[in-house]
Design a protein around this motif. Structure first.
Motif, PDB file in Angstrom:
ATOM      1  N   VAL A  15     -12.360  -8.895   2.417  1.00  0.00           N
ATOM      2  CA  VAL A  15     -12.917  -7.691   3.032  1.00  0.00           C
ATOM      3  C   VAL A  15     -13.694  -6.929   1.965  1.00  0.00           C
ATOM      4  O   VAL A  15     -13.213  -6.742   0.846  1.00  0.00           O
ATOM      5  N   ASP A  16     -14.902  -6.508   2.291  1.00  0.00           N
ATOM      6  CA  ASP A  16     -15.760  -5.844   1.311  1.00  0.00           C
ATOM      7  C   ASP A  16     -15.070  -4.620   0.713  1.00  0.00           C
ATOM      8  O   ASP A  16     -14.367  -3.880   1.410  1.00  0.00           O
ATOM      9  N   ASP A  29      -1.333  -7.804  10.180  1.00  0.00           N
ATOM     10  CA  ASP A  29      -2.306  -7.992   9.107  1.00  0.00           C
ATOM     11  C   ASP A  29      -3.261  -6.801   9.147  1.00  0.00           C
ATOM     12  O   ASP A  29      -3.165  -5.937  10.017  1.00  0.00           O
ATOM     13  N   VAL A  30      -4.202  -6.785   8.221  1.00  0.00           N
ATOM     14  CA  VAL A  30      -5.259  -5.777   8.298  1.00  0.00           C
ATOM     15  C   VAL A  30      -6.338  -6.275   9.253  1.00  0.00           C
ATOM     16  O   VAL A  30      -6.408  -7.464   9.577  1.00  0.00           O
ATOM     17  N   ASP A  31      -7.172  -5.370   9.714  1.00  0.00           N
ATOM     18  CA  ASP A  31      -8.260  -5.724  10.618  1.00  0.00           C
ATOM     19  C   ASP A  31      -9.304  -6.540   9.850  1.00  0.00           C
ATOM     20  O   ASP A  31      -9.885  -6.058   8.884  1.00  0.00           O
ATOM     21  N   ARG A  32      -9.521  -7.775  10.278  1.00  0.00           N
ATOM     22  CA  ARG A  32     -10.458  -8.670   9.586  1.00  0.00           C
ATOM     23  C   ARG A  32     -11.852  -8.652  10.205  1.00  0.00           C
ATOM     24  O   ARG A  32     -12.763  -9.302   9.684  1.00  0.00           O
ATOM     25  N   ASN A  33     -12.037  -7.948  11.304  1.00  0.00           N
ATOM     26  CA  ASN A  33     -13.347  -7.921  11.973  1.00  0.00           C
ATOM     27  C   ASN A  33     -14.254  -6.858  11.350  1.00  0.00           C
ATOM     28  O   ASN A  33     -14.745  -5.947  12.018  1.00  0.00           O
ATOM     29  N   VAL A  34     -14.432  -6.990  10.050  1.00  0.00           N
ATOM     30  CA  VAL A  34     -15.245  -6.047   9.283  1.00  0.00           C
ATOM     31  C   VAL A  34     -16.107  -6.849   8.296  1.00  0.00           C
ATOM     32  O   VAL A  34     -16.014  -8.086   8.216  1.00  0.00           O
ATOM     33  N   LYS A  35     -16.940  -6.145   7.553  1.00  0.00           N
ATOM     34  CA  LYS A  35     -17.803  -6.808   6.578  1.00  0.00           C
ATOM     35  C   LYS A  35     -16.973  -7.480   5.479  1.00  0.00           C
ATOM     36  O   LYS A  35     -16.025  -6.899   4.962  1.00  0.00           O
ATOM     37  N   ASN A  39     -15.042 -11.696  -3.547  1.00  0.00           N
ATOM     38  CA  ASN A  39     -14.103 -10.895  -4.320  1.00  0.00           C
ATOM     39  C   ASN A  39     -14.778 -10.420  -5.617  1.00  0.00           C
ATOM     40  O   ASN A  39     -15.317 -11.231  -6.367  1.00  0.00           O
ATOM     41  N   PRO A  40     -14.780  -9.114  -5.915  1.00  0.00           N
ATOM     42  CA  PRO A  40     -15.497  -8.602  -7.092  1.00  0.00           C
ATOM     43  C   PRO A  40     -15.091  -9.261  -8.418  1.00  0.00           C
ATOM     44  O   PRO A  40     -15.951  -9.489  -9.280  1.00  0.00           O
ATOM     45  N   PHE A  41     -13.828  -9.570  -8.588  1.00  0.00           N
ATOM     46  CA  PHE A  41     -13.405 -10.226  -9.826  1.00  0.00           C
ATOM     47  C   PHE A  41     -13.955 -11.658  -9.915  1.00  0.00           C
ATOM     48  O   PHE A  41     -14.189 -12.171 -11.008  1.00  0.00           O
TER      49      PHE A  41
END
Length: 256
Positions: A15-16, A29-35, A39-41
């Motif tokens: 997730v962004d 779970d968390v909502d995955r229907n997002v941008k 992964n930044p690392f």
């Protein structure tokens, strides 16, 4: 650097970082229907590998991602940043990949390759689960030395020198190849992929595999029972004396 290296860089679709994460209605779970984005690392890991390649042009950078079909978008980003080729270990959309399973997949792919990598560079953790485990587990499975939380990487002949961030400051370690490195935030500033490189990335090779091809069981070892948002903070209160503070900590907060 006299000898070109072969560097494997695992990347994860998450997730962004700019998205406000919310728990789904089922609280599973968390909502995955997002941008989503890389992964930044892992962006830092790709950037470091590409910088090594720029100093030694014959070095090969291979981006690897384990995930659903959409993980190919993340791999194309890695290719646009400068990776030479990509490997996608595809799993079903509803599969749960935990750090040990990912480490086993990476180890199995390494064993499968005729020409072994000299170096794994991974992000120290993914911002979705914050596990900070895959790099260490991979090093253990491969029985390779590891240098975690790297803020500076130097390569001299066949030796690897890493400055790593620890609680007390900085620690400098040296090891030989092959090795596993995990990146910290201050290692570098990842580049933006240019439009020409994004177009070129579409023509770079991307190999697809499955866990079955690698002989790895990805069944979760840990079960998530419930996901909840943290309790909302309430306003603080002023107290008139130390005795009043102790009384409230003991009888209201129940922390004494």
């Amino acid at each position: 650097m006299s000898n070109p290296l072969r560097i494997f860089v695992p990347v994860k679709r998450v997730v962004d970082y700019a998205v406000k994460v919310r728990v789904n209605p089922a609280k599973t779970d968390v909502d995955r229907n997002v941008k989503h984005s890389m992964n930044p690392f892992d962006e830092i890991a790709i950037e470091e590998a590409v910088r090594i390649k720029e100093k030694s042009p014959k070095t090969e950078v291979v981006a690897i991602s384990c995930g659903s079909t959409k993980a190919q978008e993340t791999l194309r980003t890695a290719l646009a940043m400068g990776a030479d080729r990509a490997v996608h270990v595809e799993v079903k959309d509803d599969s749960t990949l935990q750090p040990l399973a990912v480490a086993k997949l990476l180890k199995a792919y390494t064993d499968k390759e005729e020409k072994k990598p000299d170096l794994f560079i991974l992000g120290k953790q993914a911002i979705d689960d914050d596990a900070n485990q895959t790099g260490q587990m991979l090093a253990g499975l491969l029985q390779w030395p590891q240098a975690t939380f790297a803020s500076k990487v130097e390569i001299n002949e066949n030796a690897l020198k890493v400055v790593r961030e620890i609680d007390g400051g900085l620690e400098t370690i040296s090891t030989k190849f092959p090795a596993v490195v995990t990146t910290d935030l201050r290692l570098n500033e990842p580049r933006y992929a240019s439009l020409p490189n994004i177009m070129k990335a579409k023509k770079k090779p991307l190999v697809k595999l499955t866990p079955e091809d690698l002989g790895v069981d990805i069944s979760p070892r840990i079960e998530t029972l419930k996901v909840e948002e943290p309790a909302k903070r309430v306003g603080g209160r002023k107290v008139d004396s130390v005795d009043d503070l102790i009384d409230k900590l003991r009888n209201e907060a129940k922390v004494l």
